[in-house]
Motif scaffolding. Structure first.
Motif, PDB file in Angstrom:
ATOM      1  N   GLY A   1       0.741  -1.049   0.018  1.00 19.89           N
ATOM      2  CA  GLY A   1       0.113   0.112  -0.059  1.00 19.89           C
ATOM      3  C   GLY A   1       0.939   1.227   0.115  1.00 19.89           C
ATOM      4  N   LEU A   2       0.219   2.265  -0.481  1.00 18.30           N
ATOM      5  CA  LEU A   2       0.971   3.512  -0.789  1.00 18.30           C
ATOM      6  C   LEU A   2       0.140   4.721  -0.354  1.00 18.30           C
ATOM      7  CD1 LEU A   2       3.680   5.302  -1.357  1.00 18.30           C
ATOM      8  CD2 LEU A   2       2.799   4.886  -3.555  1.00 18.30           C
ATOM      9  N   SER A   3       0.480   5.566   0.468  1.00 17.89           N
ATOM     10  CA  SER A   3      -0.426   6.879   0.866  1.00 17.89           C
ATOM     11  C   SER A   3       0.281   8.014   0.496  1.00 17.89           C
ATOM     12  CB  SER A   3      -0.743   6.659   2.204  1.00 17.89           C
ATOM     13  OG  SER A   3      -2.126   6.523   2.337  1.00 17.89           O
ATOM     14  N   TYR A   4      -0.274   9.055  -0.075  1.00 18.03           N
ATOM     15  CA  TYR A   4       0.281  10.489  -0.247  1.00 18.03           C
ATOM     16  C   TYR A   4      -0.769  11.477   0.253  1.00 18.03           C
ATOM     17  CZ  TYR A   4       2.269  14.205  -2.251  1.00 18.03           C
ATOM     18  OH  TYR A   4       2.996  15.584  -2.628  1.00 18.03           O
ATOM     19  N   TRP A   5      -0.468  12.234   1.150  1.00 12.05           N
ATOM     20  CA  TRP A   5      -1.202  13.334   1.697  1.00 12.05           C
ATOM     21  C   TRP A   5      -0.639  14.875   1.454  1.00 12.05           C
ATOM     22  CZ3 TRP A   5      -1.275  17.017   5.533  1.00 12.05           C
ATOM     23  CH2 TRP A   5      -2.519  17.507   6.372  1.00 12.05           C
ATOM     24  N   ILE A   6      -1.664  15.559   1.004  1.00  8.81           N
ATOM     25  CA  ILE A   6      -1.194  17.023   0.550  1.00  8.81           C
ATOM     26  C   ILE A   6      -2.191  18.238   1.584  1.00  8.81           C
ATOM     27  CG2 ILE A   6      -2.360  17.041  -1.577  1.00  8.81           C
ATOM     28  CD1 ILE A   6      -0.047  18.740  -2.451  1.00  8.81           C
ATOM     29  N   LEU A   7      -1.772  19.108   1.738  1.00 11.56           N
ATOM     30  CA  LEU A   7      -2.917  20.142   2.227  1.00 11.56           C
ATOM     31  C   LEU A   7      -2.646  21.389   1.368  1.00 11.56           C
ATOM     32  CD1 LEU A   7      -4.564  21.065   4.804  1.00 11.56           C
ATOM     33  CD2 LEU A   7      -2.685  21.969   5.727  1.00 11.56           C
ATOM     34  N   THR A   8      -3.796  21.630   0.862  1.00  9.73           N
ATOM     35  CA  THR A   8      -3.736  22.933  -0.083  1.00  9.73           C
ATOM     36  C   THR A   8      -3.776  24.288   0.689  1.00  9.73           C
ATOM     37  OG1 THR A   8      -6.309  22.804  -0.286  1.00  9.73           O
ATOM     38  CG2 THR A   8      -4.965  21.610  -1.771  1.00  9.73           C
ATOM     39  N   ARG A   9      -3.466  25.453  -0.274  1.00  5.12           N
ATOM     40  CA  ARG A   9      -3.425  26.693   0.458  1.00  5.12           C
ATOM     41  C   ARG A   9      -4.847  26.979   1.025  1.00  5.12           C
ATOM     42  NH1 ARG A   9      -0.918  29.716  -4.789  1.00  5.12           N
ATOM     43  NH2 ARG A   9       1.011  28.784  -4.684  1.00  5.12           N
TER      44      ARG A   9
ATOM     45  N   LYS B   1      -6.899  24.980   3.121  1.00 11.12           N
ATOM     46  CA  LYS B   1      -6.857  24.298   4.115  1.00 11.12           C
ATOM     47  C   LYS B   1      -7.688  23.021   3.796  1.00 11.12           C
ATOM     48  CE  LYS B   1      -4.627  27.032   6.974  1.00 11.12           C
ATOM     49  NZ  LYS B   1      -3.265  26.823   7.159  1.00 11.12           N
ATOM     50  N   VAL B   2      -7.860  22.576   2.384  1.00 11.68           N
ATOM     51  CA  VAL B   2      -8.285  21.250   2.279  1.00 11.68           C
ATOM     52  C   VAL B   2      -7.375  20.243   1.984  1.00 11.68           C
ATOM     53  CG1 VAL B   2      -9.623  20.127   0.272  1.00 11.68           C
ATOM     54  CG2 VAL B   2     -10.161  22.407   0.766  1.00 11.68           C
ATOM     55  N   GLY B   3      -7.388  19.159   2.809  1.00 17.51           N
ATOM     56  CA  GLY B   3      -6.723  17.919   2.646  1.00 17.51           C
ATOM     57  C   GLY B   3      -6.953  16.990   1.781  1.00 17.51           C
ATOM     58  N   LEU B   4      -5.904  16.483   1.123  1.00 24.99           N
ATOM     59  CA  LEU B   4      -6.208  15.490   0.046  1.00 24.99           C
ATOM     60  C   LEU B   4      -5.425  14.310   0.306  1.00 24.99           C
ATOM     61  CD1 LEU B   4      -5.907  17.607  -3.224  1.00 24.99           C
ATOM     62  CD2 LEU B   4      -8.071  17.041  -2.273  1.00 24.99           C
ATOM     63  N   GLN B   5      -6.009  13.219   0.168  1.00 31.13           N
ATOM     64  CA  GLN B   5      -5.186  12.090   0.611  1.00 31.13           C
ATOM     65  C   GLN B   5      -5.557  10.986  -0.399  1.00 31.13           C
ATOM     66  OE1 GLN B   5      -6.155   9.739   4.075  1.00 31.13           O
ATOM     67  NE2 GLN B   5      -4.133   8.636   4.079  1.00 31.13           N
TER      68      GLN B   5
END
Length: 70
Positions: free
Chosen positions: A10-18, A20-24
């Motif tokens: 499994g692989l996970s990638y998480w990012i927080l946009t400008r 304040k929306v989180g994408l995983q």
């Protein structure tokens, strides 16, 4: 049932946009080596093993998800 082993990854990638929306993003691969195996057996006939009833396990499968938090 003969013994078997499976390899899952499994692989996970998480990012927080400008704003304040989180994408995983998550991706999984099950049975990476594509092993053939018997997952369930309903009978145990030793005289004619071809008459046994059961199920083979799934081959290689995968899934992916996208999670949005705000």
């Amino acid at each position: 049932i003969p013994a078997y082993g499976l390899l899952d990854m499994g692989l996970s990638y998480w990012i927080l946009t400008r704003d304040k929306v989180g994408l995983q993003f998550r991706a999984n691969v099950n049975n990476v080596l594509d092993n053939e195996y018997i997952s369930e057996m309903y009978t145990n006939r030793t005289t004619d093993i071809l008459d046994n009833e059961g199920f083979y396990g799934f081959g290689r499968t995968w899934n992916a998800t996208l999670k949005v938090t705000f």
